[in-house]
Write an enzyme that holds these catalytic residues in place. Structure first.
Site, short mmCIF file in Angstrom:
data_model
loop_
_atom_site.label_atom_id
_atom_site.label_comp_id
_atom_site.label_asym_id
_atom_site.label_seq_id
_atom_site.Cartn_x
_atom_site.Cartn_y
_atom_site.Cartn_z
CG ASP A 1 -1.87 -1.01 1.38
OD1 ASP A 1 -2.15 -1.66 0.37
OD2 ASP A 1 -2.41 -1.19 2.49
CE LYS B 1 -6.87 -1.17 1.44
NZ LYS B 1 -7.04 -2.17 2.50
CG MET C 1 -8.32 5.38 8.26
SD MET C 1 -9.18 3.87 7.73
CE MET C 1 -9.79 3.26 9.28
N1 SAH Z 1 -2.79 -0.62 9.91
C1 SAH Z 1 -2.42 0.76 10.21
C2 SAH Z 1 -3.61 1.69 10.16
C3 SAH Z 1 -4.32 1.73 8.83
S1 SAH Z 1 -5.58 2.95 8.76
C4 SAH Z 1 -1.71 0.81 11.56
O1 SAH Z 1 -1.75 -0.17 12.32
O2 SAH Z 1 -1.08 1.83 11.85
C5 SAH Z 1 -4.65 4.34 8.16
C6 SAH Z 1 -4.66 5.43 9.21
O3 SAH Z 1 -3.61 5.19 10.15
C7 SAH Z 1 -4.36 6.82 8.68
O4 SAH Z 1 -5.53 7.42 8.16
C8 SAH Z 1 -3.88 7.51 9.92
O5 SAH Z 1 -4.96 7.87 10.77
C9 SAH Z 1 -3.11 6.41 10.63
N2 SAH Z 1 -1.66 6.48 10.35
C10 SAH Z 1 -0.91 5.55 9.76
N3 SAH Z 1 0.39 5.92 9.72
C11 SAH Z 1 0.45 7.13 10.32
C12 SAH Z 1 1.51 8.05 10.60
N4 SAH Z 1 2.78 7.78 10.25
N5 SAH Z 1 1.20 9.21 11.23
C13 SAH Z 1 -0.06 9.49 11.59
N6 SAH Z 1 -1.11 8.66 11.36
C14 SAH Z 1 -0.86 7.49 10.73
#
Ligand code: SAH
Length: 243
Positions: A32, A54, A168
């Site tokens: 992704d 995504k 998100m």
């Molecule tokens: N599987 C991922 C989350 C997927 S949903 C996990 O465990 O982290 C994607 C959301 O994760 C984004 O919309 C944001 O809210 C958050 N996110 C992921 N990476 C991020 C980062 N480096 N900084 C801030 N928010 C992050």
């Protein structure tokens, strides 16, 4: 073997040793949008890369096609790495991918990743729990809004003093903060939005439920929202943006 693999939140060294090993061995990496594309440089020569991007819940490829891509790759290659930001089972649809493979007789292994939900606040100097301040925390999708009839979110249950992390949710920030005020949280209740956490572009805005949507509106994604008294601990614990 097919590996459903967590890539961690961004900083390269927050990748697990196990994830790094399979990335180096991979014949194909299906990925992704990653907070850190540098990870892909660890792959061996000749490794195939398939981007099924995504972004904030908007799919470039529908999930059914992603499932099928992982399945077809698993038939074709010895070592398949399905790489996802953070942890694959935290809003990553890793469960759906695993079920799809299992139903077709494909063996897989799951390599958990460091989820952004906890690590990104940590890099902003915000612990999700703290003795005497918050005894629990919840991770919620901010993609679903309160005005959707089908909402599975029990907004009334947020009345407790619990840390709430919305993933998100940046686009719904105004709705989320309004909703929390509507259920009885004070207008000056602490909120932070953390953008591009754990990377060199990390930026944190600390505000209140009343003002956060105005204060954080220009922050780039990915970004998460953290609500709770623990946000105030940043005053003493901020390290990454001040070191
Ligand atoms: N599987 C991922 C989350 C997927 S949903 C996990 O465990 O982290 C994607 C959301 O994760 C984004 O919309 C944001 O809210 C958050 N996110 C992921 N990476 C991020 C980062 N480096 N900084 C801030 N928010 C992050």
């Amino acid at each position: 073997m097919t590996y459903l693999t967590g890539a961690g939140p961004g900083e390269l060294e927050l990748l697990t040793i196990k994830a790094l090993r399979v990335i180096k061995e991979a014949d194909v990496i299906i990925y992704d949008r990653l907070a850190n594309p540098q990870i892909l440089k660890e792959a061996k020569n000749g490794c195939e890369f398939i981007y099924v991007g995504k972004e904030d819940g908007h799919h470039i490829m529908p999930q059914d096609d992603i499932n099928e891509t992982i399945y077809q790759s698993s038939l074709k290659y010895n070592t398949v790495v399905r790489l996802k930001g953070g942890d694959p089972f935290v809003f990553g649809r890793g469960g759906e991918e695993g079920i799809y493979l299992r139903e077709r007789g494909i063996k897989f292994e799951m390599i958990p990743g460091i989820t952004s939900a906890i690590s990104v606040p940590a890099y902003a100097g915000i612990p999700v729990t703290h003795r005497g301040i918050a005894v629990s925390f919840r991770v919620i999708t901010g993609h679903e809004t309160s005005d959707k009839k089908s909402s599975q979110i029990d907004w009334e249950s947020f009345k407790n003093d619990e840390t709430i992390v919305f993933l998100m949710g940046l686009h719904n920030l105004r709705k989320i903060s309004k909703k929390l005020i509507a259920i009885g949280k004070p207008e000056d209740y602490p909120v932070a939005v953390i953008s591009r956490g754990t990377t060199s572009e990390q930026k944190t805005i600390v505000s209140t439920l009343k003002n956060i949507s105005k204060d954080a509106k220009d922050l780039p994604t990915p970004a998460l929202i953290i609500v709770g008294e623990v946000v105030k601990l940043r005053e003493n614990l901020n390290w990454f943006e001040s070191n």
